[in-house]
Structures are given as C-alpha cells and as structure tokens.
Design an enzyme around this catalytic site. Structure first.
Site, mmCIF file in Angstrom:
data_model
loop_
_atom_site.group_PDB
_atom_site.id
_atom_site.type_symbol
_atom_site.label_atom_id
_atom_site.label_comp_id
_atom_site.label_asym_id
_atom_site.label_seq_id
_atom_site.Cartn_x
_atom_site.Cartn_y
_atom_site.Cartn_z
ATOM 1 N N SER A 135 12.135 -1.923 -6.254
ATOM 2 C CA SER A 135 11.602 -0.559 -6.180
ATOM 3 C C SER A 135 10.495 -0.430 -5.143
ATOM 4 C CB SER A 135 11.069 -0.136 -7.551
ATOM 5 O OG SER A 135 9.998 -0.961 -7.960
ATOM 6 N N LYS A 158 4.895 5.302 -13.492
ATOM 7 C CA LYS A 158 4.281 5.020 -12.186
ATOM 8 C C LYS A 158 3.424 6.193 -11.710
ATOM 9 C CE LYS A 158 7.947 1.838 -10.740
ATOM 10 N NZ LYS A 158 9.076 1.578 -9.834
#
Length: 792
Positions: free
Chosen positions: A660, A703
C-alpha cells in the site's frame, strides 16, 4: 496546476460516509417491531446450501460450514440441525455384551429405541431368577430322589463287580483285606481261616510258591475289577452331570423363552442361546458354594472377581427419552471423546478391564443423527481427524488406542466389535481451513461434498436495514434489554457499514454488533433511560475505543514530542508521509511513517533499505520492484538509466510488509529525481502497477483518521489531507469529526487514479513539468556516468 483541477480531485464531505435515515426505518423504537423470523440475515446462499445438505441422504454428503467468526454460522447451523432432527426417526440403542467364544472381543447388539435399558434390566432380573430357580430345583426332594436312585444303580453295579472279585478270591483260597496302604491278599487254611504271617513262613517252599501263584492270579482279577469300578464311577459322574444339566435346562428354559419373546432379532437370539449354554455349563454359580476366584486369576483379569458379571449388559447408547434423531455438539473432539474408550480399574495393584468399562464417544451418541464439530478443534487432534475420515469411509465405529503405534510394547486389552455408523457430520471452520483441507486432503472432496458458505457482508438496502432493526428487536427482547430508538438503530447500521468497509454493504458479523447493543443498553440503564438513543450508542463506541487505544495514545505522544518525526507542514524534496495500520487487540489505528528517497549516479537501480536489512516482507518487495519497472519504462526508453536510489521507512524498527506504500515510495523517488519538493501536509496511501495506475488498499478509514488526529494535535492549517486511490471512495466511512473538518475546509481528502494525478497534487506542478525535469536530470546523470566510464 490550476486551482480548479486541484479541487476536482477533492472529495466532498457527503462522500466520506453514508448516514442511515430514520425515516426509512419507519418506527419509533424496536418495541414496535416483531423481531426476526427463522430466516438468517443476509445469508440466502448459506441458508439454501444448508437446507440442501441436511435434506440429502447420500454417502459422502457431509457438510462443511465456512465463514468468518461472528456471522452466526454456528448458532444458525445448530438451530437448523435441531429442527430437522426432530422430524427424523429415533435410531436404535446399542449395547456391548460378553463374547463367550472370545472374551477379549465383546460383541454389540442393537435394539429398538428404549429397549437397550430394558434388556439390561431383564438380564439383571434373569440372574436373580436363575439363582432362585436353580436353588429351588437342586434343593428339591424330587431331584435328591432321582440323584440318589441314579447313584444307587451305579453303586449296585460296583458292588456286584466287587462281589465277583471276592468270590474268585475265595475259590483261589485267598481273601482280600483293606489296609492303610491299599489292598492285600491273605491265604486261607483248609478250614477257611486266614494264615498268620509267622505260620505262612513255616510252610514249605512248594506251598508258599503255590500261594504266590494264586495271589498273582487274583491280582490280575483285582486290576480288571478296579478298571470296571472306575469306569462305573466315571459313568456315574457323567450321568450325574447330565442329570444336573437336564435339571438346569428344564428349570431355566421358561426364563429364556420369556426373553426371546420380549426381545426379537437373530443376534439377540444367538446371544441368549450362548448365555443359556454358559449358565447350564456353570450352573454351580447360581446355587450351592461355587469355587472362589483365585487371586492370581483376578489379578490377570482372566476371571472377573464376580464370574456372573459376564451376564451384565453395557448400554452404550440409550434413546429411551429421545424425540427425533440425536444432535451432538462436541466441544472437545479428542480421539477418545469422539470414538469412546476402554477404561481400566485397579485390582490389587494391577489395572484390569472388561467389557462393562467400554465408554461411548460422540460418534456413538450421534449415530443415526448429526455430529457438529469445530474444524479447528478437530484438527488440533490429528489422530481424531484421521480416525474420523476412516470411520466415514468404512461406515463403522472402532474403539482403538491410537497411542499403540508409538509404543514399543503394547499391553493386552479388549477389541470391541465395530458398530455400524450412519451419521451426518457438520464441520464449522474459516475459509482458510476449508481451502487448506480441500487442497491437501482428498477426503474433503469425498466425504464433505456440501459447502455452506456464510458471507461477511450483504447488500445495503432499505430491506436490509429493516432486517437489522428486527435483529436488534429480537436480541433486546430475548435478553430483556431496553428498546432502541430509530436513531440508535441507525447508528448501529452505520457501525455495521463501517465493519463491512463499504458504503454499499452491511456486515453480517453480528458479534461486534451484539457487543455494541449490550454496552449501549448498559449505559442507558445506568442513566435510568427507558430507551437506548443514538447518544448511548456513540458513547458506547467511544468508551470501547478508549479502553483499548493506549498504544495509539503513546504513538501520538511520541509524534507530538518529536521522538517520532512526522512533518505536517512545509515542503521537502524526497520526503513524504506514508500511512500504515497498526492493530492492538480489537482496535486498529493509522500511523504515518516518514518515507525518504535519495537518488544519485549509479547502476544499482532502486535499493530497498528494508529489504537489504531483512526487514521487508515479500509483498513490499514486490511493490518496490513494480515501481522500479515503472521508472525504467518511463525514463529509460532512449538510453539506459545510470541512476541509483534508496528508499527508507525512517524510524521503523519492525518488519514492513504490504504494497500500500508503493505509490508513496514512487512519489518520493520522483521528487528526488526532479528535485521538486513535496507538500508535507499531504499523506499518501495506495499501491501502483507498472503503468502508473493507482490501486486500492485496505484500512483506508483507519489511515485517514490516524493522520487527521495527528494534524489536529499539531494544529490544522487547512492545507493538510490524505490522498487515496479513487477505488477506495466507496470504502470511506469516516467519523463525524473528520467529516466536519472536511466540510469546513480544515482537512482534505483527495482521490487519484494515476501517478500523474498524484504528483501534481503533491508538488503543485503539472505532471508534464515534473517528468520533463526528471528526464533532464536522468539524461545528465546517465551522460555523466557514461563519461566517467570512458575516462576510467
């Protein structure tokens, strides 16, 4: 980059989460709802598959229930199995009895439901009736008279033989006389009187020789007579035994006739016949004084302490009070818990056993019905899994000792006869366990042909929201909790969508939902409220997070005091904020990581420092190789790139994995190559392919929240935000605090589809300008490297 294009990629506050409207729920509180029916929420596929698996009656169609924990897979499966089992016939009872032909191999008998216990009671009564009947017959005057008459006949025959022997002795001038050492012959004189030994010694040699000759003749006759008498005695003994057996058979026949009429079946009739034969052969056990069992025999287990124990019945499975087929849920599926065992008892320091100590297992109790086992528990006992496959293959239950294979010396024991097995096994496990077994164990395809798969999510719709509301209504009524208002239910549905990680989905993992309902109800009761409102639900969510976010606070503290460096403002060349998700128990939170990149003349290409230090996982390594391929394809088409670069996750001391951050690392490299700075207020997440397309990632909400709270703690400037892949927009379900900050322009969320879009946001320059700068610098570095090679 134009301001208009900059804003086109920014998401509005309305795109960051979806709210459930109380108007579509159409109720004030859950007390007005009927609750759920038997239908499983959002699991139509699993419901149909389970119904098929339970209805089909064919070999190998056992069931494997697949799904993540918390989806209700175990509860629903058990409820459906119990419901189906009620309409099935009750299976037979099973009993173990003594094997008169091979005592160490007990045989099993089956009876119609409830008759196993009655047969055991009947055999117990039989032993008492046998003792009473045989004592009565053998103590009767009729038996005594018949026995005396029979013995008199043989005594008369023996006396007749003895009389003939005495007459023969008299003819030879001898007489027989018994002594302490046996029988002796004494000669007679002319008047028929015994000759004393001193007179016999005075006789002439010729006279003494004649006497000895006659004595020898009599001794031969005596030996023949003794053989005849012994033969008569043997005949008498045989005749007496036959009389006893005849009497015993006559006395017990009515008792066994009654049992044969009461308990039908060839196996039962054969067993009763052997019991009858054994009783006749050992009738002394029931009357008189039987010979006591020797201690040595008892120690060796050859003869039980009470010989009549062999007439007992060990009922393994009793269905006296059963209604329908049995359903057994085995929580600890060890080998012995599944297949039973033979227990031992101490006898004067030695462990002995018999067939009455055979104990049933879950398969015995479930025979003719259903067995439910958790797959992970079963696989933790390899011997049990192997034996279960063998039992399903052979259709029988065998009681063995799996430890014998690992023993260099095996003790003798019982080998009970196998029992026919007809059972439907339901294993419950996660998708990982199912696929692992299906790939590496052929038995899965052969014996578990029905897959019942529970999904972790379902489509979000008005009907699904209604089902959720009815679920809350059912749970609160069943557990006597306060009803939930429509607003509270709406918050629970939004929480479910957050669990599903998709704005268009709802989670079917109900364990977290039940926890939230329970904790919100507790807060409402503590406050004395009659209903649970959305404030109680939100308070329960906040309290749950607060109980487990100590690590999150510690990380935030280290970032704020500068222990962990994270820049949220300004510009830097070759530096960018990447985002990762950390987990602490049942709480996950996002943490930014400062990622740096440096480029220079060289031919090593992109160097992943984490990989060089063995701190990088395989997926992360793959992401770095992909971005390396993108760089080479974009800037190395006309001439080889003589550029090297290093990528580092600064202040990271644990293993890095996942891809990611591959787009984030690529942006840092592009900044270093172009020598254009990156806005430090923007954090980035997303993977990248070889063509520069941004790909979706997981944990996007955590996140964003993690970076937002750090920016909030340091001070929101209005220039901070997070850049995410466009495909992750549907996964957004951010807290109201973040949504309000975006609505007020204090924080921003951008969604991009390509590296070009991302580098424009990060640098403020068009992608064309950035790439021209990179190509210029790469060409200069490559020419410098070529010149240096020629000079050397």
């Amino acid at each position: 980059m134009p301001e208009e294009e900059y804003k086109l990629r920014e998401l509005s506050a309305d795109e960051l989460r979806v709210h459930t409207s109380t108007e579509e729920l159409r109720f004030e509180d859950t007390s007005q709802l009927p609750g759920l029916s038997d239908t499983m929420v959002g699991q139509d596929r699993a419901v149909q598959a389970l119904a098929f698996g339970l209805s089909i009656d064919a070999e190998g169609y056992n069931i494997f229930v697949v799904g993540p924990p918390g989806t209700g897979r175990t509860t629903y499966t058990a409820s459906q199995v119990f419901e189906v089992a009620r309409s099935k016939p009750v299976p037979n009872d099973w009993c173990y009895v003594y094997n008169f032909q091979a005592p160490d191999e007990p045989i099993c008998l089956q009876f119609p439901p409830g008759q196993g216990v009655r047969f055991r009671s009947a055999m117990q009564r039989l032993v008492k009736d046998l003792e009473k009947a045989l004592t009565q017959y053998f103590d009767s005057d009729a038996y005594a008279a018949e026995s005396t008459q029979l013995m008199n006949q043989f005594n008369e025959r023996a006396e007749k033989v003895w009389s003939l022997l005495e007459a023969s002795a008299h003819e030879l001038g001898l007489v027989l006389q018994r002594t302490a050492t046996g029988m002796v012959t004494i000669p007679l004189d002319a008047e028929g009187r015994p000759i004393p030994s001193d007179e016999f010694a005075q006789l002439s040699n010729t006279a003494r020789a004649a006497v000895r000759t006659r004595q020898q003749q009599l001794e031969q006759s005596f030996e023949e007579a003794m053989r005849q008498i012994k033969s008569i005695q043997k005949e008498a003994s045989t005749a007496e035994e036959m009389l006893e057996e005849k009497t015993c058979a006559y006395a017990i026949e009515p008792l066994f006739d009654e049992l044969r009429l009461q308990f039908q079946g060839e196996d039962v009739a054969r067993y009763l016949q052997r019991v009858k034969e054994d009783v006749i052969a050992n009738h002394a056990l029931f009357h008189g004084d039987p010979e006591p069992t020797t201690p040595d025999a008892a120690l060796l287990g050859a003869v039980p302490p009470d010989p009549r124990i062999r007439y007992q019945v060990n009922v393994m499975v009793d269905h006296t009070d059963s209604a329908g087929a049995p359903v057994i849920i085995e929580p600890n599926p060890t080998y012995f818990n599944l297949f039973g065992k033979v227990e031992y008892r101490g006898n004067r320091g030695v462990m002995v056993s018999d067939y009455t100590l055979i104990k049933p297992g879950a398969l015995h109790r479930a025979n003719g019905g259903y067995l439910i086992v958790q797959a992970i528990d079963l696989l933790s006992h390899p011997a049990a899994w192997t034996a279960l496959k063998r039992a399903l293959k052979n259709g029988e239950i065998r009681i063995d000792n799996p430890q014998e294979e690992n023993m260099w010396m095996v003790s003798t024991g019982l080998r009970p006869q196998e029992i026919q097995l007809k059972v439907k096994v339901i294993l419950i496990g996660t998708p990982d366990i199912y696929h692992l077994l299906y790939e590496y164990d052929d038995a899965m395809q052969k014996h578990f042909k029905v897959k019942v798969e529970f999904d972790a999510e379902m489509e979000r719709s008005a009907a699904a929201s209604r089902q959720y509301a009815n679920f809350v209504a059912s749970y609160t009524k069943a557990h006597e909790l306060p009803p939930f208002t429509a607003g509270a239910v709406a918050e629970i549905i939004d929480f479910s969508a957050r669990l599903a990680g998709n704005q268009r989905k709802l989670s079917t993992r109900f364990h977290p939902v039940i926890e939230l309902v329970t904790e919100a109800s507790y807060l409402a009761q503590q406050a004395g409220a009659n209903t649970v409102t959305e404030q109680h639900v939100n308070s329960a969510l906040s309290a749950k997070v607060h109980r487990a976010d100590l690590i999150k606070e510690k990380v935030l503290e280290m970032i704020l005091n500068g222990t962990i460096r994270v820049d949220t403002d300004g510009k830097r060349i070759g530096q960018i904020n990447g985002l990762a998700v950390l987990a602490s128990g049942n709480v996950s939170f996002g943490q930014p990581h400062r990622i740096t990149a440096r480029t220079y003349v060289g031919r090593r290409g992109v160097i992943n420092v984490e990989r060089e230090t063995a701190m990088s996982g395989q997926i992360h390594d793959k992401g770095v190789l992909i971005l390396s391929a993108y760089l080479a394809a974009e800037f190395g088409k006309r001439m080889p790139m003589a550029v090297s670069g290093t990528i580092v996750f600064e202040q990271t001391y644990s293993k890095i994995d996942g891809d990611s951050a591959s787009s984030t690392e690529l942006y840092a490299l592009l900044s270093s190559l172009s020598e254009l700075p990156i806005l430090q207020g923007i954090a980035v997440t997303g993977s990248v392919d070889q063509f520069g397309e941004i790909q979706p990632i997981g944990g996007v909400n955590e996140k964003i929240e993690g970076y937002f709270y750090i920016c909030k703690a340091k001070g929101l400037t209005g220039r901070q935000g997070v850049m995410i892949p466009r495909q992750n927009v549907t996964n957004l379900f951010l807290p109201e605090e973040v949504v309000d900050a975006v609505r007020n322009g204090q924080f921003h969320i951008w969604a991009v589809q390509s590296v070009e879009e991302g580098i424009e946001l990060l640098t403020g320059f068009t992608a064309l300008s950035v790439y021209v700068e990179i190509e210029t610098n790469v060409v200069e570095m490559s020419r410098a490297a070529a010149y240096e090679r020629r000079r050397v």
